[in-house]
Design a protein around this motif. Sequence first.
Motif: not given
Length: 380
Positions: A192-201, A310-313, A316-319
């Motif tokens: 779920a984290l790795l699918r966040l849009p823009g994470l690599p950038r 990251l905290a906003e994206s 909850p429970g995965m921060r």
Amino acid sequence: MFAHSALTQVVIFLLRPTASYRALELDVPATWLGALSAAFAFVPLVVALPAGHWADRFGERWTLVAGAALMTVACLGFLPSNGGVAGLFAASALLGTGHLFAMVGQQALVANSSAPGRFDAAFGYYTFSASLGQLVGPLLIPVLGGSRAIPDTRAIFVGGAVLSGVLLLGSLFVRRTPARGGRTAESGGWAALLRLPGLPRALLTSCVVLASVDISLVYLPALGAERHLAASAVGVLLGLRAAASMTSRLFLGRLTPLVGRKRLLIVSTALGAAGLGVAALPVPLWALAVAVVVAGLGLGVGQPLTMSWLAESAPPGMRGRAMSLRLTGNRAGQVVLPGVVGLVAGGLGAAGVLAVTAAALAWTGFGARKLSVDPPGATT
């Protein structure tokens, strides 16, 4: 919690230079000092992701307790009677691991305790408190160890153990955030984290900015030596850079709603690149001071902005895991990027290294144009 953050950095920035002094006492070759620094960073690179899972599963308090306990044990391992060179490297690895656990716990606590829309201000204050600790830590070296060329390392390590003990005691009283979100964490997982849009950038921006800070700390003294600047002048330059970064972090919560998070990230990265680029030029001391201040203002913004995004994206429970993922990228950047920059700028001296670092920052800022990081209602 901000006091916990400041005290953590006081201990780290007190002990890391003292570990180098201890290595000199043991007649460790200068070429090994880089390995000593790598020992501090390598183990945390491996355990960062499990530390984030620990914070999400058991709460920030016990992550902070684990970090403070490891730092306390590391202080005792540094003592001259404990293991010689092998003990020195083992203690450095323990110190880096404790520091990693402390930062994961602190950043997860900030993320889980802050109200929506307040992440930028909260992480700005958090990184300000960390910068304050980084400023105070080295000042305690002559207070505890005296003013000799090589201070009394035993006295400093004992003092560090006392401060770490205070940190450990304080960790036990940190309030646990009420919402742990365990079901979300288990069902989403790392995917779920790795699918966040823009994470690599976002991770790339964070690690390049942090590596640039490290490079400036190492190569500004080298630049001063090349240009025959007094050590006191270099100390003032480093102090100006730190004060500028603290200023930008202190006012981050007010700047973001006015400018917009993405625009502020791009502008701050450009300021960092411009400042380091001018510092690489053969300019007079006053212009070098202005360039360092500009660079400090820019470099102070990237870390808290990527934390708040990251905290906003993150669900909850995965921060905790989100923050540990960012820290993993940062550690990797700290290990890899300085060496790569040094190879690219080989033979060009400190000015060449700063110029290549400025180019890397400019490239990163250009890439941040495609990063969607603005909170709802912000200027775009």
